[in-house]
Scaffold this motif. Structure first.
Motif, PDB file in Angstrom:
ATOM      1  N   UNK A  76       0.844  -1.195   0.000  1.00 41.30           N
ATOM      2  CA  UNK A  76       0.000   0.000   0.000  1.00 41.30           C
ATOM      3  C   UNK A  76       0.878   1.244   0.000  1.00 41.30           C
ATOM      4  N   UNK A  77       0.493   2.219  -0.770  1.00 43.26           N
ATOM      5  CA  UNK A  77       1.118   3.534  -0.689  1.00 43.26           C
ATOM      6  C   UNK A  77       0.374   4.263   0.427  1.00 43.26           C
ATOM      7  N   UNK A  78       1.129   4.806   1.383  1.00 46.91           N
ATOM      8  CA  UNK A  78       0.497   5.378   2.574  1.00 46.91           C
ATOM      9  C   UNK A  78       1.102   6.730   2.951  1.00 46.91           C
ATOM     10  N   UNK A  79       0.385   7.396   3.815  1.00 49.40           N
ATOM     11  CA  UNK A  79       0.895   8.543   4.544  1.00 49.40           C
ATOM     12  C   UNK A  79       0.525   8.270   5.994  1.00 49.40           C
ATOM     13  N   UNK A  80       1.116   8.992   6.919  1.00 52.16           N
ATOM     14  CA  UNK A  80       0.742   8.769   8.309  1.00 52.16           C
ATOM     15  C   UNK A  80       0.889  10.040   9.119  1.00 52.16           C
ATOM     16  N   UNK A  81       0.188  10.045  10.227  1.00 51.13           N
ATOM     17  CA  UNK A  81       0.370  11.098  11.223  1.00 51.13           C
ATOM     18  C   UNK A  81       0.553  10.398  12.561  1.00 51.13           C
ATOM     19  N   UNK A  82       1.288  11.044  13.441  1.00 52.25           N
ATOM     20  CA  UNK A  82       1.508  10.508  14.777  1.00 52.25           C
ATOM     21  C   UNK A  82       1.156  11.577  15.795  1.00 52.25           C
ATOM     22  N   UNK A  83       0.362  11.206  16.777  1.00 59.99           N
ATOM     23  CA  UNK A  83       0.022  12.101  17.872  1.00 59.99           C
ATOM     24  C   UNK A  83       0.742  11.622  19.118  1.00 59.99           C
ATOM     25  N   UNK A  84       1.719  12.390  19.540  1.00 62.17           N
ATOM     26  CA  UNK A  84       2.485  12.025  20.733  1.00 62.17           C
ATOM     27  C   UNK A  84       1.620  12.072  21.983  1.00 62.17           C
ATOM     28  N   UNK A  93      -4.381   5.336   3.648  1.00 61.37           N
ATOM     29  CA  UNK A  93      -4.181   4.606   2.401  1.00 61.37           C
ATOM     30  C   UNK A  93      -4.304   5.598   1.248  1.00 61.37           C
ATOM     31  N   UNK A  94      -3.232   5.769   0.490  1.00 65.07           N
ATOM     32  CA  UNK A  94      -3.234   6.706  -0.636  1.00 65.07           C
ATOM     33  C   UNK A  94      -3.615   6.035  -1.954  1.00 65.07           C
ATOM     34  N   UNK A  95      -4.411   4.988  -1.855  1.00 65.75           N
ATOM     35  CA  UNK A  95      -5.133   4.364  -2.960  1.00 65.75           C
ATOM     36  C   UNK A  95      -4.333   3.412  -3.832  1.00 65.75           C
ATOM     37  N   UNK A  96      -3.204   3.800  -4.358  1.00 63.68           N
ATOM     38  CA  UNK A  96      -2.451   2.924  -5.268  1.00 63.68           C
ATOM     39  C   UNK A  96      -1.846   1.756  -4.495  1.00 63.68           C
ATOM     40  N   UNK A  97      -1.949   0.572  -5.069  1.00 62.16           N
ATOM     41  CA  UNK A  97      -1.420  -0.633  -4.444  1.00 62.16           C
ATOM     42  C   UNK A  97      -0.630  -1.440  -5.464  1.00 62.16           C
ATOM     43  N   UNK A  98       0.312  -2.215  -4.954  1.00 62.03           N
ATOM     44  CA  UNK A  98       1.111  -3.109  -5.794  1.00 62.03           C
ATOM     45  C   UNK A  98       1.026  -4.505  -5.193  1.00 62.03           C
ATOM     46  N   UNK A  99       0.719  -5.474  -6.034  1.00 60.55           N
ATOM     47  CA  UNK A  99       0.673  -6.873  -5.610  1.00 60.55           C
ATOM     48  C   UNK A  99       1.850  -7.592  -6.251  1.00 60.55           C
ATOM     49  N   UNK A 100       2.614  -8.323  -5.430  1.00 59.13           N
ATOM     50  CA  UNK A 100       3.727  -9.126  -5.932  1.00 59.13           C
ATOM     51  C   UNK A 100       3.396 -10.585  -5.615  1.00 59.13           C
ATOM     52  N   UNK A 101       3.171 -11.355  -6.661  1.00 57.03           N
ATOM     53  CA  UNK A 101       2.795 -12.756  -6.512  1.00 57.03           C
ATOM     54  C   UNK A 101       4.025 -13.620  -6.259  1.00 57.03           C
ATOM     55  N   UNK A 102       3.831 -14.806  -5.679  1.00 56.88           N
ATOM     56  CA  UNK A 102       4.977 -15.689  -5.398  1.00 56.88           C
ATOM     57  C   UNK A 102       5.838 -16.011  -6.620  1.00 56.88           C
ATOM     58  N   UNK A 103       5.235 -16.027  -7.811  1.00 60.63           N
ATOM     59  CA  UNK A 103       6.014 -16.321  -9.022  1.00 60.63           C
ATOM     60  C   UNK A 103       6.740 -15.088  -9.570  1.00 60.63           C
ATOM     61  N   UNK A 104       6.612 -13.936  -8.872  1.00 66.60           N
ATOM     62  CA  UNK A 104       7.303 -12.728  -9.282  1.00 66.60           C
ATOM     63  C   UNK A 104       6.475 -11.766 -10.122  1.00 66.60           C
ATOM     64  N   UNK A 105       5.278 -12.184 -10.547  1.00 62.93           N
ATOM     65  CA  UNK A 105       4.414 -11.301 -11.328  1.00 62.93           C
ATOM     66  C   UNK A 105       4.019 -10.099 -10.477  1.00 62.93           C
ATOM     67  N   UNK A 106       4.062  -8.910 -11.079  1.00 61.68           N
ATOM     68  CA  UNK A 106       3.758  -7.657 -10.377  1.00 61.68           C
ATOM     69  C   UNK A 106       2.534  -7.018 -11.018  1.00 61.68           C
ATOM     70  N   UNK A 107       1.607  -6.582 -10.169  1.00 62.66           N
ATOM     71  CA  UNK A 107       0.379  -5.957 -10.652  1.00 62.66           C
ATOM     72  C   UNK A 107       0.127  -4.676  -9.851  1.00 62.66           C
ATOM     73  N   UNK A 125      -4.276  17.532  -5.111  1.00 63.50           N
ATOM     74  CA  UNK A 125      -3.300  17.316  -6.178  1.00 63.50           C
ATOM     75  C   UNK A 125      -1.915  17.084  -5.574  1.00 63.50           C
ATOM     76  N   UNK A 126      -1.580  17.833  -4.515  1.00 67.86           N
ATOM     77  CA  UNK A 126      -0.270  17.658  -3.866  1.00 67.86           C
ATOM     78  C   UNK A 126      -0.116  16.247  -3.293  1.00 67.86           C
ATOM     79  N   UNK A 127      -1.160  15.742  -2.659  1.00 66.36           N
ATOM     80  CA  UNK A 127      -1.097  14.388  -2.099  1.00 66.36           C
ATOM     81  C   UNK A 127      -1.030  13.349  -3.216  1.00 66.36           C
ATOM     82  N   UNK A 128      -1.722  13.598  -4.314  1.00 68.15           N
ATOM     83  CA  UNK A 128      -1.635  12.707  -5.470  1.00 68.15           C
ATOM     84  C   UNK A 128      -0.203  12.636  -5.983  1.00 68.15           C
ATOM     85  N   UNK A 129       0.473  13.779  -6.071  1.00 64.33           N
ATOM     86  CA  UNK A 129       1.866  13.798  -6.520  1.00 64.33           C
ATOM     87  C   UNK A 129       2.759  12.977  -5.588  1.00 64.33           C
ATOM     88  N   UNK A 130       2.549  13.139  -4.276  1.00 63.49           N
ATOM     89  CA  UNK A 130       3.320  12.373  -3.290  1.00 63.49           C
ATOM     90  C   UNK A 130       3.076  10.879  -3.489  1.00 63.49           C
TER      91      UNK A 130
END
Length: 158
Positions: A76-84, A93-107, A125-130
């Motif tokens: 998952x492409x992510x951003x985070x905030x932390x509250x001390x 979750x910044x929406x875009x995801x990558x799946x890597x299968x055991x055989x190495x195929x990437x989607x 738009x700024x968050x989309x660029x990130x």
């Protein structure tokens, strides 16, 4: 050290859920590694482990079936905030995801959600660029056969 509370925030559908059953098995200033059972179990997905790469802006997860067979690696492409003050991480979750299968195929998946999130105002738009830069960096790692370095953060702690 008191373990922080973890939340997952999604833009589509819009929700923020406490990951109250996730168990933090390791954390430092750069990563948080958790083990978990699926919030909404599916036909195959039962449990897994995740590593949040805080500075890089992605989460790499190892998805398993109930009998502990590897389904795939889910990134998952992510951003985070932390509250001390309340020791809380909110991972968005910044929406875009990558799946890597055991055989190495990437989607790459869910890129269509960028349009919906932009149109609805849930994503700037700024968050989309990130998000796109983080996706590009992650894909560069995978295509350069260096993904095992990310996987190792989980595999050494299983």
């Amino acid at each position: 050290m008191i373990k922080p509370l973890l939340f997952r925030k999604r833009l589509i559908p819009e929700e923020c859920i406490e990951l109250k059953d996730d168990v933090i098995i390791y954390m430092d200033d750069n990563i948080i590694v958790t083990k978990w059972h699926a919030l909404k179990p599916k036909k195959d997905l039962h449990h897994g482990l995740s590593c949040y790469f805080l500075k890089e802006g992605y989460k790499v997860s190892k998805f398993y079936t109930q009998d502990h067979t590897l389904i795939y690696w889910y990134c998952d492409i992510i951003d985070y905030s932390y509250s001390e003050s309340d020791n809380t991480y909110v991972f968005t979750d910044l929406l875009a995801d990558v799946i890597v299968y055991p055989d190495g195929f990437v989607k790459v998946v869910d890129l269509d959600e960028f349009t919906e999130a932009l149109d609805s105002g849930r994503l700037s738009v700024e968050t989309l660029k990130v998000a796109l830069l983080r996706l590009s960096t992650l894909l560069d790692i995978i295509y350069a056969d260096k993904f095992e370095k990310l996987q190792a953060e989980i595999e050494t702690r299983e």
